[in-house]
Design an enzyme around this catalytic site. Sequence first.
Site, PDB file in Angstrom:
ATOM      1  CB  ALA A 155      -0.606  -0.205   1.206  1.00  0.00           C
ATOM      2  CE1 TYR A 156       5.052   5.526   3.048  1.00  0.00           C
ATOM      3  CE2 TYR A 156       6.362   4.393   2.305  1.00  0.00           C
ATOM      4  CZ  TYR A 156       6.421   5.806   3.049  1.00  0.00           C
ATOM      5  OH  TYR A 156       6.821   6.980   3.315  1.00  0.00           O
ATOM      6  CB  SER A 157       5.635  -0.009  -2.323  1.00  0.00           C
ATOM      7  OG  SER A 157       6.623  -0.308  -1.810  1.00  0.00           O
ATOM      8  CB  SER A 159       0.405   5.765  -1.463  1.00  0.00           C
ATOM      9  OG  SER A 159       1.410   5.576  -0.383  1.00  0.00           O
TER      10      SER A 159
END
Length: 249
Positions: A155-157, A159
């Site tokens: 999710a972080y990557s 985003s």
Amino acid sequence: MNSYDFKGQVAAITGGCNGIGAAVAERLAASGASIAVWDMDVSSPEARVAAIGENRLALIQTDVSDLASVEAAMAATEAKFGKVDVLVNSAGIAGPTSTLAEYPANAWRKVQDVNVDGTFNTCRTVTPGMVERNYGRIVNVASIAGKEGNPNASAYSASKAAVIAMTKSLGKELAGNDIAVNCITPAAAKTRIFDQVSEEFVAFMLSKIPRGRFVTVEEITNMVAWMASAENSFTTGAVFDLSGGRATY
């Protein structure tokens, strides 16, 4: 430390009460800028932010994932300072560490809401005024994860990859004006975002940095200060590496 002239300029900094945002606020204020901090919680800013003083500081409670909240923050900033010359998007969340197959759907959505939609909302809100005045500097804080993708952090990557692409698109759209839109892709820094991930994941991130240490917020701020200055008059839609040698492109 290089010195840049921000006298008469106003900088809006998301997530500016702590971490990278607070360090940027301190640096730009020391160079003459007035600072509008747009943050979810403005009740306890770092001492370096509080020290700026109320004449050149506005602490505005803002949910960057909510367009109406961002527009209200812009209105409050203009009411006090009249404009926004510089936008630094440093608000962000890491989300849980988990395989993609087991990633909680609501947590995935929350990360995109803050990191992607938040960047969109703020850029969308400040851009018209910058175009009208034919001047502006936008600095988006992405991550090396947006280039390489960290396992157990899809999710972080994703985003941060979106932030990189958004930066490139907006930079091209505004290239005909004296507006620079760029982003940075730092390795991890020891900020409150570390509280959101496991010790094992922190160790993994450190193991990937050839420098053998985490980047400091001051090192990030040094680069942001130039990117946000009038001296950065040509480069736009670019990605500036702060990964300590980790990045392969």
